[in-house]
Design a protein around this motif. Structure first.
Motif, PDB file in Angstrom:
ATOM      1  N   HIS A   1     -71.413  36.037  25.266  1.00 22.19           N
ATOM      2  CA  HIS A   1     -71.985  37.480  25.333  1.00 22.19           C
ATOM      3  C   HIS A   1     -73.606  37.271  24.494  1.00 22.19           C
ATOM      4  CE1 HIS A   1     -72.596  41.512  24.216  1.00 22.19           C
ATOM      5  NE2 HIS A   1     -71.858  41.739  25.359  1.00 22.19           N
ATOM      6  N   VAL A   2     -74.408  37.864  24.924  1.00 22.27           N
ATOM      7  CA  VAL A   2     -75.663  37.929  24.434  1.00 22.27           C
ATOM      8  C   VAL A   2     -75.765  38.361  22.946  1.00 22.27           C
ATOM      9  CG1 VAL A   2     -76.547  40.188  25.327  1.00 22.27           C
ATOM     10  CG2 VAL A   2     -78.191  38.267  24.648  1.00 22.27           C
ATOM     11  N   GLU A   3     -74.929  39.272  22.544  1.00 27.69           N
ATOM     12  CA  GLU A   3     -74.836  40.023  21.219  1.00 27.69           C
ATOM     13  C   GLU A   3     -73.853  39.468  20.208  1.00 27.69           C
ATOM     14  OE1 GLU A   3     -74.644  44.027  21.589  1.00 27.69           O
ATOM     15  OE2 GLU A   3     -76.251  44.200  22.936  1.00 27.69           O
ATOM     16  N   ASN A   4     -73.025  38.616  20.628  1.00 23.89           N
ATOM     17  CA  ASN A   4     -71.908  38.147  19.816  1.00 23.89           C
ATOM     18  C   ASN A   4     -71.199  36.857  19.984  1.00 23.89           C
ATOM     19  OD1 ASN A   4     -70.031  38.528  21.812  1.00 23.89           O
ATOM     20  ND2 ASN A   4     -69.031  40.486  20.918  1.00 23.89           N
ATOM     21  N   SER A   5     -72.173  35.882  20.745  1.00 24.36           N
ATOM     22  CA  SER A   5     -71.610  34.583  20.790  1.00 24.36           C
ATOM     23  C   SER A   5     -71.715  33.686  19.750  1.00 24.36           C
ATOM     24  CB  SER A   5     -72.139  33.963  22.244  1.00 24.36           C
ATOM     25  OG  SER A   5     -73.655  33.942  22.083  1.00 24.36           O
ATOM     26  N   HIS A   6     -71.205  32.691  19.708  1.00 26.75           N
ATOM     27  CA  HIS A   6     -71.427  31.576  18.617  1.00 26.75           C
ATOM     28  C   HIS A   6     -72.574  30.861  19.193  1.00 26.75           C
ATOM     29  CE1 HIS A   6     -68.321  32.884  16.037  1.00 26.75           C
ATOM     30  NE2 HIS A   6     -67.542  32.925  17.157  1.00 26.75           N
ATOM     31  N   VAL A   7     -73.120  29.783  18.040  1.00 27.54           N
ATOM     32  CA  VAL A   7     -74.428  29.028  18.230  1.00 27.54           C
ATOM     33  C   VAL A   7     -74.465  28.203  19.597  1.00 27.54           C
ATOM     34  CG1 VAL A   7     -73.538  26.831  16.799  1.00 27.54           C
ATOM     35  CG2 VAL A   7     -76.128  27.652  17.204  1.00 27.54           C
ATOM     36  N   VAL A   8     -73.426  27.409  19.938  1.00 31.02           N
ATOM     37  CA  VAL A   8     -73.345  26.599  21.275  1.00 31.02           C
ATOM     38  C   VAL A   8     -73.693  27.577  22.340  1.00 31.02           C
ATOM     39  CG1 VAL A   8     -72.236  25.086  22.776  1.00 31.02           C
ATOM     40  CG2 VAL A   8     -72.412  24.723  20.006  1.00 31.02           C
ATOM     41  N   ALA A   9     -72.685  28.443  22.638  1.00 27.36           N
ATOM     42  CA  ALA A   9     -72.812  29.154  23.578  1.00 27.36           C
ATOM     43  C   ALA A   9     -74.212  30.153  23.728  1.00 27.36           C
ATOM     44  CB  ALA A   9     -71.696  30.374  23.812  1.00 27.36           C
ATOM     45  N   ALA A  10     -74.763  30.453  22.584  1.00 31.51           N
ATOM     46  CA  ALA A  10     -76.046  31.425  22.368  1.00 31.51           C
ATOM     47  C   ALA A  10     -77.200  30.333  22.934  1.00 31.51           C
ATOM     48  CB  ALA A  10     -76.142  31.803  21.157  1.00 31.51           C
ATOM     49  N   LEU A  11     -77.170  29.002  22.572  1.00 29.52           N
ATOM     50  CA  LEU A  11     -78.198  28.276  22.927  1.00 29.52           C
ATOM     51  C   LEU A  11     -78.147  28.105  24.431  1.00 29.52           C
ATOM     52  CD1 LEU A  11     -78.118  25.839  19.516  1.00 29.52           C
ATOM     53  CD2 LEU A  11     -79.934  27.488  20.570  1.00 29.52           C
TER      54      LEU A  11
END
Length: 166
Positions: A27-37
């Motif tokens: 999720h664009v607003e609440n993912s953690h670092v690996v998923a966000a990257l």
């Protein structure tokens, strides 16, 4: 420990580092670092953007554990460990956020620039667990190299989530 003593409740306490892998929260607003990257790199790649902006300066380090390794560690602990003392589950390896971002960019095919917004916080400078107890007490050691786990996660995201995001 109290439940163990008072109610004979057979429980163990495993402390896991940052988990990642297929099925993660992107999720664009609440993912953690690996998923966000992964998401940022793939969205930039798909839209033709030649840069992504990340928070901080990239210097903090983190330890990551692939979800399948975590599952195996939980099973091993359940079968072989019967104490109340907490035990860390992790890979035993740490990587800077800067190096992680570069690795994910490479694995996703994003060749643009990575810019660091130093007006945003870095977060905790270092996060790595001592995993010796897990190895000594119930034979757990992570076996999935970070690059392999990231490649699997990226492929899963591309096939499962990425097409539905656009």
């Amino acid at each position: 420990e109290t439940y163990r003593r008072q109610y004979r409740f057979n429980a163990i306490n495993l402390i896991q580092v940052n988990l990642y892998g297929p099925g993660d929260n992107f999720h664009v607003e609440n993912s953690h670092v690996v998923a966000a990257l992964i998401r940022k790199c793939l969205e930039a790649y798909d839209s033709g953007n030649d840069r992504i902006v990340l928070w901080g300066d990239g210097s903090p380090t983190r330890e990551f554990l692939y979800k399948d390794d975590a599952g195996r560690g939980i099973v091993l602990a359940t079968a072989r460990y019967d104490e109340s003392e907490p035990v860390n589950l992790g890979s035993g390896n740490e990587i800077s956020i800067r190096d992680l971002a570069a690795l994910i960019a490479e694995l996703t095919g994003f060749h643009g620039s990575i810019e660091w917004d130093t007006d945003k916080p870095n977060g905790q400078p270092r996060r790595r667990l001592d995993t010796d107890k897990a190895s000594n007490l119930f034979g757990f050691e992570a076996t999935t190299p970070l690059e392999v786990g990231l490649a699997r996660t990226i492929e899963w995201y591309r096939q499962t989530m990425h097409t539905s995001d656009n």
